[in-house]
Write an enzyme that holds these catalytic residues in place. Structure first.
Site, PDB file in Angstrom:
ATOM      1  N   SER A 150      -1.414 -70.347  38.722  1.00 55.94           N
ATOM      2  CA  SER A 150      -1.117 -70.044  39.696  1.00 55.94           C
ATOM      3  C   SER A 150      -2.217 -69.076  40.457  1.00 55.94           C
ATOM      4  O   SER A 150      -3.417 -69.425  40.579  1.00 55.94           O
ATOM      5  CB  SER A 150       0.539 -69.104  39.658  1.00 55.94           C
ATOM      6  N   ASP A 302      -2.299 -70.135  47.388  1.00 53.94           N
ATOM      7  CA  ASP A 302      -2.623 -69.595  46.202  1.00 53.94           C
ATOM      8  C   ASP A 302      -3.353 -70.931  45.716  1.00 53.94           C
ATOM      9  O   ASP A 302      -3.104 -72.005  46.166  1.00 53.94           O
ATOM     10  CB  ASP A 302      -1.741 -68.792  45.289  1.00 53.94           C
ATOM     11  N   ASP A 304      -2.491 -73.040  43.069  1.00 56.98           N
ATOM     12  CA  ASP A 304      -1.673 -74.039  42.914  1.00 56.98           C
ATOM     13  C   ASP A 304      -0.944 -74.442  44.179  1.00 56.98           C
ATOM     14  O   ASP A 304       0.094 -75.283  44.176  1.00 56.98           O
ATOM     15  CB  ASP A 304      -0.873 -73.976  41.500  1.00 56.98           C
ATOM     16  N   ASP A 306       1.451 -73.013  45.621  1.00 56.75           N
ATOM     17  CA  ASP A 306       3.252 -72.651  45.802  1.00 56.75           C
ATOM     18  C   ASP A 306       3.601 -71.211  46.614  1.00 56.75           C
ATOM     19  O   ASP A 306       4.620 -71.234  47.171  1.00 56.75           O
ATOM     20  CB  ASP A 306       3.649 -72.740  44.241  1.00 56.75           C
TER      21      ASP A 306
END
Length: 571
Positions: A150, A302, A304, A306
Site C-alpha cells: 500500500s 497511493d 496500489d 486503493d
C-alpha cells in the site's frame, strides 16, 4: 563475543538447513556475526496478518517479507483451498504493485499455487488492487492475492488475501488459514511451479473493470460539465497510472493533466518522502501544477490505488486538501442524493463506515432513511457487511484513511471509481456555479460542524512494539476520566467486545469482533479512538469533535482538537 538470545538462535538455525538457498544461509551468517540487533528484529516473531493481510519489511527471517514467508503462507492457503473445495477446479487471481520484488514475489506465489494443482490467473504487469478484487469475481475464483505494501515506505512489501466474494479475509476463514500456515514447516512448501496452470491476464479484465467503474461511478453529468472540469492527477509512482486515465477518458473527462514526474511506476518513490495521499507533502507537485493550470480538482492515489487524496478550491480560490472523513461525507451524501433523484431509495439500502471514522455519516443515513452499519477498521469488514446482508443494496462506504467504495462490484476500497465519483461531484457543482468546497459546507450546515484529526506515532522494531503495548495497557488500566475538560461518559474496549457506561456504572456487550481498539466518548460529543496499526509500526489516535455554533466554530473546533492532542502526548 556477541550474545544472541537462544530462543532467537533456535529460530535462526532453521534457516541454516539445506532447504534454504546458499545465499540466504550466507547472509544470515553475516547477520549473526555483524548485526545481532538486526538479527533479533528479523527473527523474534512470525510476521502476522493485520487488517490488510501480511505486511512488513523485505529481508531475511520469520519477521520479514521474503520468498520463504510468502511461500509458507501460500502453501497454507493452498492446503486450505484444497480442503474447502474438494474435487473442484480451484482458481486464484494474482496481482502486484510497483514495489521492489513485487513481480518476482507474484511469480513465487503463482508457482506455489500451481505446484498444489491450483489454476492461477496472473496479471502480466502491475495493476491496481481494486482490479484484483474485481477479477476474483469476474473470473469465478475462490481466492485472490495482491503483492503490495500500500502506502508504506519503499523497504516494505506485503501480501493481501481475498476470498471468493472479492473481499479480504474475515473470520472464520482468516483464523482457519492461519492455523494451516502455523502447522507447516518451511520444508513443506512446494516451490516447483506447474507452468501449465499459470495463465497471464490483462486486456480483457482491464476493459471489464473499466466499464464497471464507469457504470458505477457516473451520474448523468453533462458532456459540457465534464469538458469544463480541469483535473490534475498524480499516481505517485504507483499502479493507478494503468487505469485511472483510461477510466476518466472512457467517462468523457478530457481535461486531465498528469504529473509526469510521478507517472512512471517506481518502488523508490523518488519525488516524495512518503507515497501516502494522507500526507499533504505527497501532493505538493500536483498542487503546484494545479495552480499553474488553474485546475478545479487534484487527485492523488497511493501505490496500489486503493486510497485517494483530493484537493479542491476554497471560497478564496486556494487549493485545500480534504481529509478522508470530508471526502467520505461528500461522496456518501452525493451518492444518496443521486439514488434519491432516481427513485431508488426505499429503505432497503445501506451505507457503511468504521468505528474510528466521523459520526456524521450515521446522521446522513438517518436523513435519507436508510440503514447505517459500522465495523472495525479495514474494508474487509465493509465487504463482509455486503455479504452478510444480501437483501439490502450497498450504496457506498468509506473510512477516514482515504478509502472509499462505490457499489459492490468491487469489495475493497477503490480509488479508481472513487476518483471518477469525485470528478462527477466537482463537475456538477461547477456547472451549478458552486463547488465541492461549498457543497461540503452546505452539508456541515445541515448536519452539524464536525472536524476530525489523526495523531500517528511511529514506534519501530521490537522495542517499539513493546512501547505500543504499554500505552494501550496504561489506557485500559487507567482510563481517562475527562478529556480536554469534558467528562468521559463511555469507554468501548473492543478487545473485550464491551462498553462501559460511566454515567450509570454499567457494562454492556458490543456486537463487534474483538480487536485491540479503545474508544472514549465525552459529555460534549467528542470521540477519541486509540488503535495500534495492523500494517505499520504505529499507534494511532483518532479525534472527532463537533459544534452546533454557527459563528467562530472553526476556532472552537480547532481549540478542542489541540487540547485533546496535548492530552494524548505519548511521544
Amino acid at each position: 563475543m556477541i550474545y544472541v538470545d537462544p530462543k532467537i538462535l533456535a529460530r535462526v538455525n532453521q534457516w541454516l538447513t539445506p532447504f534454504f538457498d546458499e545465499k540466504t544461509q550466507h547472509d544470515i551468517k553475516e547477520m549473526i556475526a555483524y548485526d545481532p540487533e538486526g538479527l533479533e528484529d528479523s527473527f523474534y516473531k512470525n510476521l502476522e496478518f493485520g487488517t490488510g493481510g501480511m505486511r512488513g519489511i523485505m529481508g531475511l527471517g520469520d519477521n520479514r517479507i521474503n520468498k520463504y514467508t510468502l511461500g509458507k503462507n501460500t502453501q497454507g492457503l493452498s492446503n486450505y483451498l484444497n480442503k474447502q473445495f474438494p474435487n473442484k477446479e480451484i482458481k486464484v487471481a494474482i496481482a502486484y504493485d510497483c514495489r521492489h520484488n513485487s513481480k518476482d514475489f507474484a511469480k513465487v506465489v503463482a508457482g506455489v499455487f500451481s505446484a498444489n494443482g491450483i489454476k492461477v490467473f496472473l496479471f502480466s504487469e502491475l495493476r491496481p488492487t481494486p482490479e484484483l478484487s474485481f477479477a476474483v469475481k469476474y473470473l469465478n475464483c475462490q481466492a485472490g492475492i495482491v503483492l503490495t505494501a500500500s502506502h508504506n515506505p519503499p523497504e516494505y512489501n506485503g501480501y493481501k488475501v481475498y476470498w471468493k466474494d472479492g473481499g479480504q479475509l474475515v473470520p472464520p476463514q482468516d483464523g482457519e488459514i492461519i492455523s494451516e500456515i502455523n502447522a507447516l514447516q518451511y520444508e513443506d512448501i512446494k516451490f516447483e511451479a506447474n507452468e501449465k496452470l499459470i495463465e497471464l491476464i490483462d486486456a480483457e479484465v482491464d476493459e471489464a473493470f473499466a466499464d464497471a467503474s464507469v457504470e458505477n461511478g457516473t451520474f448523468n453529468t453533462s458532456k459540457a460539465a465534464k469538458k469544463n472540469l480541469k483535473i490534475v492527477f498524480t499516481s505517485l509512482h504507483g499502479t493507478s497510472i494503468t487505469m485511472i486515465p483510461k477510466v476518466l477518458e472512457k467517462a468523457g473527462y478530457e481535461n486531465v493533466s498528469i504529473v509526469e514526474a510521478q507517472a512512471d511506476p517506481n518502488g523508490d518513490f523518488p519525488t516524495v518522502k512518503s507515497p501516502n495521499p494522507e500526507e499533504p507533502a505527497a501532493l505538493k507537485m500536483a498542487l503546484e501544477l494545479a495552480d499553474e493550470e488553474n485546475a478545479d480538482i487534484v487527485i492523488g492515489t497511493d501505490p496500489d490505488c486503493d486510497r485517494l487524496g483530493i484537493a479542491v478550491r476554497n471560497k478564496d480560490n486556494k487549493m485545500v486538501l480534504l481529509n478522508g472523513n470530508q471526502a467520505m461525507v461528500l461522496m456518501t451524501h452525493f451518492l444518496l442524493e443521486q439514488w434519491q433523484k432516481a427513485g431508488k431509495l426505499n429503505g432497503k439500502q445501506f451505507i457503511a463506515s468504521t468505528i474510528v471514522s466521523t459520526p456524521m455519516v450515521a446522521q446522513i443515513a438517518e436523513h435519507f432513511n436508510i440503514k447505517y452499519f459500522e465495523g472495525l477498521t479495514g474494508f474487509k469488514w465493509i465487504a463482509k457487511m455486503i455479504k452478510d446482508f444480501p437483501d439490502l443494496e450497498f450504496v457506498g462506504g468509506g473510512e477516514e484513511s482515504f478509502g472509499y467504495l462505490v457499489g459492490d462490484f468491487v469489495r475493497d476500497k477503490d480509488a479508481v471509481t472513487a476518483t471518477l465519483l469525485a470528478c462527477e461531484i466537482a463537475a456538477q457543482k461547477k456547472a451549478e456555479d458552486s463547488s465541492m468546497f461549498q457543497y461540503l459546507n452546505e452539508i456541515y450546515n445541515q448536519y452539524g460542524n464536525y472536524r476530525e484529526h489523526l495523531i500517528s506515532l511511529t514506534k519501530k522494531g521490537k522495542s517499539g512494539s513493546e512501547e505500543i503495548s504499554a500505552i494501550m495497557k496504561k489506557l485500559r488500566e487507567n482510563p481517562f476520566k475527562e478529556i480536554a475538560g469534558s467528562k468521559v461518559v463511555r469507554m468501548d474496549d473492543i478487545s473485550k467486545s464491551q462498553t462501559t457506561d460511566f454515567l450509570n456504572n454499567k457494562i454492556h456487550t458490543l456486537n463487534l469482533p474483538k480487536s485491540n481498539v479503545l474508544l472514549f466518548y465525552t459529555e460534549d460529543g467528542s470521540k477519541i479512538a486509540a488503535r495500534p496499526s495492523g500494517t505499520e509500526p504505529k499507534i494511532k489516535f483518532y479525534i472527532s469533535v463537533n459544534s452546533s455554533e454557527k459563528e467562530n466554530f472553526e476556532e472552537i473546533l480547532q481549540q478542542k482538537i489541540e487540547a485533546i492532542a496535548a492530552q494524548l502526548n505519548f511521544s
